[in-house]
Design a protein around this motif. Structure first.
Motif, PDB file in Angstrom:
ATOM      1  N   LEU A  51       0.826  -1.213   0.000  1.00  0.00           N
ATOM      2  CA  LEU A  51       0.000   0.000   0.000  1.00  0.00           C
ATOM      3  C   LEU A  51       0.855   1.256   0.000  1.00  0.00           C
ATOM      4  O   LEU A  51       0.513   2.248  -0.672  1.00  0.00           O
ATOM      5  N   ARG A  55       0.697   4.045  -3.093  1.00  0.00           N
ATOM      6  CA  ARG A  55       0.459   5.477  -2.865  1.00  0.00           C
ATOM      7  C   ARG A  55       1.597   6.326  -3.421  1.00  0.00           C
ATOM      8  O   ARG A  55       1.370   7.386  -4.035  1.00  0.00           O
ATOM      9  N   ALA A  59       1.288   9.016  -6.540  1.00  0.00           N
ATOM     10  CA  ALA A  59       1.691  10.413  -6.337  1.00  0.00           C
ATOM     11  C   ALA A  59       2.722  10.857  -7.362  1.00  0.00           C
ATOM     12  O   ALA A  59       2.758  12.034  -7.743  1.00  0.00           O
ATOM     13  N   ARG A  68      -8.262  10.869  -8.006  1.00  0.00           N
ATOM     14  CA  ARG A  68      -7.026  10.491  -7.313  1.00  0.00           C
ATOM     15  C   ARG A  68      -7.159  10.744  -5.815  1.00  0.00           C
ATOM     16  O   ARG A  68      -6.663   9.949  -4.991  1.00  0.00           O
ATOM     17  N   ARG A  69      -7.816  11.854  -5.418  1.00  0.00           N
ATOM     18  CA  ARG A  69      -7.989  12.126  -3.992  1.00  0.00           C
ATOM     19  C   ARG A  69      -8.870  11.055  -3.338  1.00  0.00           C
ATOM     20  O   ARG A  69      -8.625  10.646  -2.209  1.00  0.00           O
ATOM     21  N   ASP A  72      -6.727   7.961  -3.140  1.00  0.00           N
ATOM     22  CA  ASP A  72      -5.718   8.148  -2.102  1.00  0.00           C
ATOM     23  C   ASP A  72      -6.331   8.037  -0.703  1.00  0.00           C
ATOM     24  O   ASP A  72      -5.710   7.501   0.226  1.00  0.00           O
ATOM     25  N   GLN A  73      -7.579   8.555  -0.559  1.00  0.00           N
ATOM     26  CA  GLN A  73      -8.270   8.441   0.730  1.00  0.00           C
ATOM     27  C   GLN A  73      -8.520   6.972   1.082  1.00  0.00           C
ATOM     28  O   GLN A  73      -8.297   6.553   2.228  1.00  0.00           O
ATOM     29  N   LEU A  75      -6.848   4.352  -0.080  1.00  0.00           N
ATOM     30  CA  LEU A  75      -5.558   3.710   0.190  1.00  0.00           C
ATOM     31  C   LEU A  75      -5.019   4.082   1.570  1.00  0.00           C
ATOM     32  O   LEU A  75      -4.410   3.255   2.254  1.00  0.00           O
ATOM     33  N   LEU A  76      -5.259   5.338   1.980  1.00  0.00           N
ATOM     34  CA  LEU A  76      -4.777   5.780   3.284  1.00  0.00           C
ATOM     35  C   LEU A  76      -5.497   5.025   4.416  1.00  0.00           C
ATOM     36  O   LEU A  76      -4.864   4.577   5.386  1.00  0.00           O
TER      37      LEU A  76
END
Length: 398
Positions: A51, A55, A59, A68-69, A72-73, A75-76
């Motif tokens: 992970l 990420r 990026a 993408r946001r 990314d959220q 994945l976070l």
């Protein structure tokens, strides 16, 4: 291009996780238990590194965009969960290594049981904190939740009071569980007597304690029970314990023969730890003699088997060699007692005849003794013929 970067990141994560695991095992190759326990961290370690790589790849290869946001959220949040999973796995590995180093399969395992209890409870507390922290961090990744968090912090005083009242009993049990673990009141595998039930401490959690009863039942009690209610702990100081075997026997019980038989029994069994083995008469009332045997063993399980063995062997010894020592009941019925008293009581006439005279010159010349009765029979006095002869003599001389 992004797909290639993601593939490279996944491959790099898998390779890096393999290298890290090999390095840890090589550095700790003397710890054989680590080879088995480290498998728990294999999957969370790979997931965490993959992970992170994905990420970083997104990026570097994509521009800022709404999709993408969102990705990314996601994945976070997944990375936070994977990291929490990895930390929990590490805690489990540490627990396994410590419990393997301090084994409880020894005679004197008090220190090992104490450490085992503390490690188990510390691991549970650590897992709970990691899960709560991971949830908190995951929620804080949302902007709306961060704004809500600021408002919650502003009214933290009121909320803390409400929350404290709502979970008061749970918090009391949690603190009681921590107190039990670190004050050494009870430990895992301790032998206790709770509510007149004999058993072992099987598990200590943050809110309750599980007692394994001798007949395979489980007695589940809140942690506050052991901080507020008296109970018996047979193995708090040491594992070896003492126990008694008692017999209520007849007054003809062969005490010395029983002592000799007890020494023979103890010498022929491995259940006895050779510390204490005595036989005493502790009571002799209510028609019975109480014989008390005090013996010792390495642990409570051996003591229970030893007491049963002594009880069985001595009962057989008394039955075969000294049956007169077995308990006897003696009684008299009211009818038989009266008849026996009547039989023992002399006849009134004989009683009068056998009564000794109070004075040798007493007027009762022919009563009061056997000799007097014999005199009375021998002394008959003048008969009728004597009186007739006397009358004839007087008439002739008249």
């Amino acid at each position: 291009m992004p797909f290639l970067a993601i593939a490279v990141a996944l491959a790099a994560g898998l390779v890096l996780s393999w290298l890290l695991r090999r390095a840890v095992l090589r550095l700790n190759r003397r710890l054989t238990a680590l080879h088995d326990s480290s498998r728990r961290a294999k999957v969370p370690l790979r997931l965490t590194l993959c992970l992170i790589g994905v990420r970083v790849a997104l990026a570097l290869t994509t521009e800022d965009a709404p999709w993408r946001r969102t990705v990314d959220q996601v994945l976070l949040i997944a990375l936070i969960a994977a990291a929490a999973w990895l930390v929990v796995a590490v805690l489990l590995i540490i627990e396994s290594l410590m419990l393997t180093h301090y084994s409880v399969d020894v005679a004197d395992n008090r220190r090992a049981r104490r450490l085992r209890t503390q490690v188990l409870l510390a691991r549970r507390v650590g897992v709970a904190l990691v899960v709560i922290l991971a949830l908190g961090i995951a929620l804080l990744t949302f902007p709306d939740v961060r704004a809500l968090g600021a408002g919650i912090l502003a009214s933290a005083g009121l909320l803390s009071i409400v929350a404290g009242l709502a979970v008061q009993s749970s918090l009391v049990n949690v603190f009681a569980g921590v107190q039990l673990a670190f004050t050494d009141a009870i430990r895992v595998d301790d032998v206790v007597v709770v509510n007149k039930e004999w058993g072992r401490i099987e598990e200590i959690t943050l809110t309750y304690v599980v007692v394994h009863i001798w007949d395979d039942r489980r007695l589940i009690l809140p942690s506050t029970y052991f901080t507020t209610t008296p109970f018996e702990n047979w193995t708090r100081r040491r594992s070896d314990v003492m126990g008694t075997v008692e017999f209520d026997l007849d007054w003809r019980a062969p005490v010395e023969a029983m002592r000799a038989e007890l020494k023979t029994l103890l010498a022929g069994t491995d259940l006895w730890d050779e510390r204490v083995g005595i036989l005493q008469v502790t009571d002799a009332t209510s028609g019975f003699v109480r014989v008390r045997i005090l013996v010792s063993a390495a642990d409570s399980a051996s003591l229970f088997d030893l007491r049963c063995l002594i009880r069985e062997k001595l009962v057989r010894f008394l039955q075969q060699e000294h049956p007169q020592a077995l308990p006897h009941l003696r009684w008299e019925t009211a009818g038989s007692a009266q008849s026996q008293a009547s039989a023992r009581r002399p006849h009134p006439q004989l009683e009068a005849h056998h009564r000794p005279p109070s004075d040798p010159h007493d007027s009762q010349l022919f009563t009061g003794s056997i000799e007097a009765v014999q005199r009375s029979r021998a002394f008959t006095g003048p008969g009728e013929q004597a009186f007739e002869d006397r009358e004839k003599t007087l008439s002739a001389h008249g």
